[in-house]
Design a protein around this motif. Structure first.
Motif, PDB file in Angstrom:
ATOM      1  N   ILE A 135       0.838  -1.204   0.000  1.00 32.40           N
ATOM      2  CA  ILE A 135       0.000   0.000   0.000  1.00 32.40           C
ATOM      3  C   ILE A 135       0.870   1.249   0.000  1.00 32.40           C
ATOM      4  CG2 ILE A 135      -1.675   1.319   1.354  1.00 32.40           C
ATOM      5  CD1 ILE A 135      -2.911  -1.122   0.104  1.00 32.40           C
ATOM      6  N   ASN A 136       1.976   1.201   0.731  1.00 33.88           N
ATOM      7  CA  ASN A 136       2.811   2.391   0.915  1.00 33.88           C
ATOM      8  C   ASN A 136       3.653   2.736  -0.306  1.00 33.88           C
ATOM      9  OD1 ASN A 136       1.968   2.700   3.629  1.00 33.88           O
ATOM     10  ND2 ASN A 136       3.411   1.126   4.267  1.00 33.88           N
ATOM     11  N   ASN A 137       4.000   1.742  -1.136  1.00 36.89           N
ATOM     12  CA  ASN A 137       4.929   2.043  -2.230  1.00 36.89           C
ATOM     13  C   ASN A 137       4.367   1.787  -3.624  1.00 36.89           C
ATOM     14  OD1 ASN A 137       5.041  -0.730  -2.725  1.00 36.89           O
ATOM     15  ND2 ASN A 137       6.970  -1.030  -1.661  1.00 36.89           N
ATOM     16  N   CYS A 138       3.101   1.366  -3.738  1.00 32.75           N
ATOM     17  CA  CYS A 138       2.569   0.997  -5.050  1.00 32.75           C
ATOM     18  C   CYS A 138       2.542   2.177  -6.021  1.00 32.75           C
ATOM     19  CB  CYS A 138       1.184   0.374  -4.921  1.00 32.75           C
ATOM     20  SG  CYS A 138      -0.058   1.431  -4.150  1.00 32.75           S
ATOM     21  N   VAL A 139       2.257   3.381  -5.524  1.00 31.80           N
ATOM     22  CA  VAL A 139       2.228   4.559  -6.413  1.00 31.80           C
ATOM     23  C   VAL A 139       3.637   4.877  -6.893  1.00 31.80           C
ATOM     24  CG1 VAL A 139       1.731   7.019  -6.553  1.00 31.80           C
ATOM     25  CG2 VAL A 139       0.152   5.507  -5.340  1.00 31.80           C
ATOM     26  N   GLU A 140       4.605   4.841  -5.987  1.00 35.76           N
ATOM     27  CA  GLU A 140       5.992   5.101  -6.370  1.00 35.76           C
ATOM     28  C   GLU A 140       6.469   4.082  -7.399  1.00 35.76           C
ATOM     29  OE1 GLU A 140      10.415   5.645  -4.293  1.00 35.76           O
ATOM     30  OE2 GLU A 140       8.742   4.821  -3.152  1.00 35.76           O
ATOM     31  N   ILE A 141       6.145   2.811  -7.185  1.00 37.07           N
ATOM     32  CA  ILE A 141       6.531   1.772  -8.132  1.00 37.07           C
ATOM     33  C   ILE A 141       5.877   2.021  -9.488  1.00 37.07           C
ATOM     34  CG2 ILE A 141       6.207  -0.675  -8.673  1.00 37.07           C
ATOM     35  CD1 ILE A 141       6.725  -1.286  -5.740  1.00 37.07           C
ATOM     36  N   HIS A 142       4.626   2.442  -9.481  1.00 33.77           N
ATOM     37  CA  HIS A 142       3.934   2.714 -10.742  1.00 33.77           C
ATOM     38  C   HIS A 142       4.611   3.862 -11.496  1.00 33.77           C
ATOM     39  CE1 HIS A 142       0.692   2.974 -13.636  1.00 33.77           C
ATOM     40  NE2 HIS A 142       0.652   4.272 -13.425  1.00 33.77           N
ATOM     41  N   LEU A 143       4.992   4.898 -10.792  1.00 34.32           N
ATOM     42  CA  LEU A 143       5.645   6.033 -11.447  1.00 34.32           C
ATOM     43  C   LEU A 143       7.010   5.630 -12.005  1.00 34.32           C
ATOM     44  CD1 LEU A 143       4.729   8.885  -8.925  1.00 34.32           C
ATOM     45  CD2 LEU A 143       3.602   8.305 -11.086  1.00 34.32           C
ATOM     46  N   VAL A 144       7.720   4.780 -11.284  1.00 35.52           N
ATOM     47  CA  VAL A 144       9.005   4.281 -11.779  1.00 35.52           C
ATOM     48  C   VAL A 144       8.788   3.438 -13.037  1.00 35.52           C
ATOM     49  CG1 VAL A 144      10.934   2.734 -11.268  1.00 35.52           C
ATOM     50  CG2 VAL A 144      10.162   4.359  -9.551  1.00 35.52           C
ATOM     51  N   ALA A 145       7.784   2.568 -12.995  1.00 34.09           N
ATOM     52  CA  ALA A 145       7.481   1.736 -14.162  1.00 34.09           C
ATOM     53  C   ALA A 145       7.092   2.595 -15.360  1.00 34.09           C
ATOM     54  CB  ALA A 145       6.361   0.760 -13.818  1.00 34.09           C
ATOM     55  N   ASP A 146       6.351   3.657 -15.115  1.00 37.53           N
ATOM     56  CA  ASP A 146       5.996   4.607 -16.177  1.00 37.53           C
ATOM     57  C   ASP A 146       7.244   5.228 -16.793  1.00 37.53           C
ATOM     58  OD1 ASP A 146       3.404   4.793 -17.000  1.00 37.53           O
ATOM     59  OD2 ASP A 146       2.856   6.439 -15.683  1.00 37.53           O
ATOM     60  N   LYS A 147       8.150   5.651 -15.934  1.00 42.15           N
ATOM     61  CA  LYS A 147       9.357   6.360 -16.378  1.00 42.15           C
ATOM     62  C   LYS A 147      10.216   5.504 -17.283  1.00 42.15           C
ATOM     63  CE  LYS A 147      13.379   8.853 -14.550  1.00 42.15           C
ATOM     64  NZ  LYS A 147      14.054   9.324 -13.301  1.00 42.15           N
ATOM     65  N   TYR A 148      10.326   4.217 -16.950  1.00 46.54           N
ATOM     66  CA  TYR A 148      11.227   3.337 -17.698  1.00 46.54           C
ATOM     67  C   TYR A 148      10.471   2.380 -18.633  1.00 46.54           C
ATOM     68  CZ  TYR A 148      14.627   5.165 -14.438  1.00 46.54           C
ATOM     69  OH  TYR A 148      15.426   6.008 -13.699  1.00 46.54           O
ATOM     70  N   SER A 149       9.194   2.671 -18.868  1.00 43.33           N
ATOM     71  CA  SER A 149       8.379   1.894 -19.808  1.00 43.33           C
ATOM     72  C   SER A 149       8.394   0.402 -19.499  1.00 43.33           C
ATOM     73  CB  SER A 149       8.864   2.137 -21.251  1.00 43.33           C
ATOM     74  OG  SER A 149       8.761   3.499 -21.594  1.00 43.33           O
ATOM     75  N   CYS A 150       8.257   0.073 -18.214  1.00 46.50           N
ATOM     76  CA  CYS A 150       8.159  -1.327 -17.789  1.00 46.50           C
ATOM     77  C   CYS A 150       6.677  -1.697 -17.803  1.00 46.50           C
ATOM     78  CB  CYS A 150       8.763  -1.521 -16.400  1.00 46.50           C
ATOM     79  SG  CYS A 150      10.478  -0.949 -16.258  1.00 46.50           S
ATOM     80  N   GLU A 151       6.190  -2.159 -18.940  1.00 46.26           N
ATOM     81  CA  GLU A 151       4.758  -2.270 -19.161  1.00 46.26           C
ATOM     82  C   GLU A 151       4.086  -3.250 -18.201  1.00 46.26           C
ATOM     83  OE1 GLU A 151       2.742  -0.394 -20.952  1.00 46.26           O
ATOM     84  OE2 GLU A 151       4.544   0.795 -21.209  1.00 46.26           O
ATOM     85  N   LYS A 152       4.678  -4.408 -17.980  1.00 46.96           N
ATOM     86  CA  LYS A 152       4.066  -5.399 -17.097  1.00 46.96           C
ATOM     87  C   LYS A 152       3.958  -4.866 -15.677  1.00 46.96           C
ATOM     88  CE  LYS A 152       4.479 -10.221 -15.641  1.00 46.96           C
ATOM     89  NZ  LYS A 152       5.293 -11.463 -15.753  1.00 46.96           N
ATOM     90  N   LEU A 153       5.022  -4.224 -15.192  1.00 47.36           N
ATOM     91  CA  LEU A 153       5.017  -3.654 -13.843  1.00 47.36           C
ATOM     92  C   LEU A 153       4.084  -2.452 -13.775  1.00 47.36           C
ATOM     93  CD1 LEU A 153       6.225  -3.712 -10.987  1.00 47.36           C
ATOM     94  CD2 LEU A 153       8.050  -2.213 -11.817  1.00 47.36           C
ATOM     95  N   ARG A 154       4.034  -1.680 -14.833  1.00 44.67           N
ATOM     96  CA  ARG A 154       3.143  -0.516 -14.866  1.00 44.67           C
ATOM     97  C   ARG A 154       1.687  -0.965 -14.722  1.00 44.67           C
ATOM     98  NH1 ARG A 154      -0.346   2.156 -17.443  1.00 44.67           N
ATOM     99  NH2 ARG A 154      -0.524   0.533 -19.020  1.00 44.67           N
ATOM    100  N   LYS A 155       1.320  -2.017 -15.434  1.00 41.22           N
ATOM    101  CA  LYS A 155      -0.060  -2.501 -15.369  1.00 41.22           C
ATOM    102  C   LYS A 155      -0.376  -3.112 -13.999  1.00 41.22           C
ATOM    103  CE  LYS A 155      -3.419  -5.532 -17.590  1.00 41.22           C
ATOM    104  NZ  LYS A 155      -3.917  -6.015 -16.287  1.00 41.22           N
TER     105      LYS A 155
END
Length: 564
Positions: A135-155
């Protein structure tokens, strides 16, 4: 020499140890600085390497050394935009196939692997973040995945945000997202909220975090389904918001909502149908309960209604273990009607109302515990001597079991197991310990403030709750076990236990489920038929229902299922 026949033709043989020996030899040459033909330079540190090794694992270096770039002839190549430690880790990976990923270095390592196009390390970093998502880091992880185009992690991170939105929107990381990311989240049909009021409250919380956001609030309001907000909430809040008065677009959205809520005929409602008054699909979470004879019921905490489901088509009766993955229920082990113990694994698809038998375990398990971690099922312990210290892992994709551990530390009788942040927490008679399935390590956890056993445990919002259980009452002798109502919460970040409000009734061997951010305990009170609910925000318990008459709390197993 005898004449060679077609059957004598030589066939290639692959020697399994050769790749490792090759890497070991190349790494030894690197460490001894032998035959190195390039030196990577980063912030004053130097890393002698072999061009051919770097080019073999990185298209970045392959292009650098083969396309006529100036670096292709340089003995010393400057590396910018990457930390020296990351360069060292990537070079070491090229020669050893090993990389040590941690919470402290995963983002920097992902950045370096992305820049240098080291695909294997990039995927490993994404996998690490996926396994440690909370819960605490899911948004940060999503933004990182967005930045580096990690599609599976972004989804997957977006799915996590949408699923646990009722808690996520209060986190600091959520309140710092851009307006574009906020509207992407709020506009989703898959946003899991009990009412649209919560979506609006999240938007207001985001707005109040930074006054400059007032200029773009109309973009946010456009994606909130205002006609579905309760009229009293809409009127009370909107009338007090200056930002609404400042934007004509906001006023138009409010007017549309008010008009919709005044409608009295379905024909008029159809005429005014729009995106903003289309309800989001709601998913219901039910608690699935299984009794001693394989009888299965579902219980809806919202309606407090129970429903009988298809019975388990086998006679695994005494103390099987149960876990739920999505809409699939897994049942493993248990005592058979003839007194023997089962190795079988059954799965029940709630959508199809069907039971299927899957691959059997390696050993019989009775009175065991089943837990889901990173998409795999882990079964721990048993009252049978042969399996008492074993850990088995089931991969649903390959339908196979693997024996992971045969000498589990002596935790005594195991009453509960939960999974959190890549670890399995084991609650036994002798205390609490963690098991790391990747390293195979076992670690003791600091004891609870009030030691007890036969507890029920669950995870909620990145914490572990230990509920009820038993203590030995010395006044009545060494073996006088007394049920308790105590509840403690463990925070892995601080490694500390804290006391919570006690239950209304005592319990032991009760079953626990988490639904919509609430903890439900099944099997308390008179004859152990009550269902109690705990709210972590208010630290309060209440009795919310009774179990079906043909479910015995002493043999109850349960899990939660999401219905579409």
């Amino acid at each position: 020499m005898a004449k060679r026949t077609p059957g004598d033709a030589a066939s290639p043989s692959r020697l399994d140890g050769h790749p490792n020996r090759l890497l070991e030899g190349l790494n030894r040459l690197r460490l001894d600085k032998l035959f190195c033909d390039v030196v990577l330079c980063c912030e004053g540190q130097e890393f002698p390497c072999h061009r051919v090794v770097l080019a073999s694992i990185s298209s970045y270096f392959e292009a650098m050394f083969t396309t006529g770039m100036v670096e292709s002839t340089q003995e010393r190549v400057k590396v910018d935009g990457v930390e020296p430690e990351v360069v060292n880790m990537l070079v070491s990976f090229a020669y050893t196939s090993e990389v040590s990923i941690s919470t402290a270095n995963v983002q920097a390592l992902l950045a370096g692997a992305d820049l240098m196009d080291v695909t294997d390390v990039r995927e490993a970093c994404c996998g690490y973040m996926q396994r440690h998502m909370t819960i605490n880091n899911c948004v940060e992880i999503h933004l990182v995945a967005d930045k580096y185009s990690c599609e599976k992690l972004r989804k997957s991170s977006m799915d996590y945000i949408l699923e646990y939105f009722s808690v996520v929107y209060k986190q600091e990381e959520f309140l710092s997202v851009s307006v574009d990311k906020l509207t992407e989240i709020l506009s989703s049909d898959h946003l899991n909220v009990p009412e649209e009021d919560m979506v609006f409250d999240a938007a207001i919380l985001w707005l109040n975090t930074c006054p400059e956001r007032r200029q773009s609030f109309d973009e946010v309001l456009e994606h909130i389904r205002l006609p579905l907000i309760s009229p009293s909430h809409l009127h009370t809040v909107m009338e007090s918001l200056d930002v609404v008065k400042e934007h004509q677009a906001c006023q138009r959205f409010i007017s549309e909502a008010n008009t919709y809520q005044r409608l009295i005929s379905e024909a008029e409602e159809q005429r005014l149908q729009s995106y903003r008054n289309t309800a989001r699909p709601r998913r219901t979470t039910v608690i699935v309960m299984m009794g001693y004879d394989g009888t299965v019921h579902s219980f809806d905490p919202k309606t407090q209604q129970s429903k009988r489901l298809t019975r388990l088509p086998s006679d695994e009766r005494g103390k099987p273990c149960v876990v739920v993955s999505g809409s699939v229920i897994y049942v493993a082990g248990g005592e058979l009607s003839d007194g023997t113990v089962s190795k079988k694994l059954w799965c029940y698809d709630l959508h199809r109302d069907t039971w299927l038998e899957r691959a059997s375990m390696n050993e019989e398990h009775w009175h065991c515990n089943l837990v889901l971690l990173d998409g795999c099922l882990f079964v721990l312990g048993s009252l049978l001597v042969d399996a008492i210290g074993s850990v088995e892992c089931y991969d649903p994709n390959s339908n196979t079991w693997e024996l992971r551990c045969i000498n589990m530390p002596d935790n005594g009788f195991i009453s509960s197991v939960v999974a959190l942040d890549g670890l399995i927490y084991v609650f036994g008679t002798h205390g609490v310990s963690t098991y790391n399935p990747i390293s195979g390590d076992w670690t003791e956890v600091d004891p609870m403030r009030n030691g007890r056993f036969n507890i029920s445990a669950c995870t909620l919002n990145g914490k572990i709750y230990a509920i009820g259980g038993q203590i030995v009452d010395e006044e009545f002798g060494e073996y006088a076990e007394v049920d308790v109502a105590e509840v403690e919460c463990f925070n892995p970040q601080t490694d500390r236990w804290t006391m919570c409000a006690p239950m209304q009734n005592t319990c032991c061997f009760s079953r626990v489920a988490v639904v919509d951010g609430m903890i439900y305990i099944l099997g308390t009170g008179g004859r152990r038929r009550d269902i109690e609910r705990y709210c972590a925000e208010t630290d309060t318990w209440e009795t919310v229902g009774r179990m079906p008459a043909d479910i015995n709390s002493y043999t109850l197993v349960c899990g939660t299922v999401r219905l579409p």
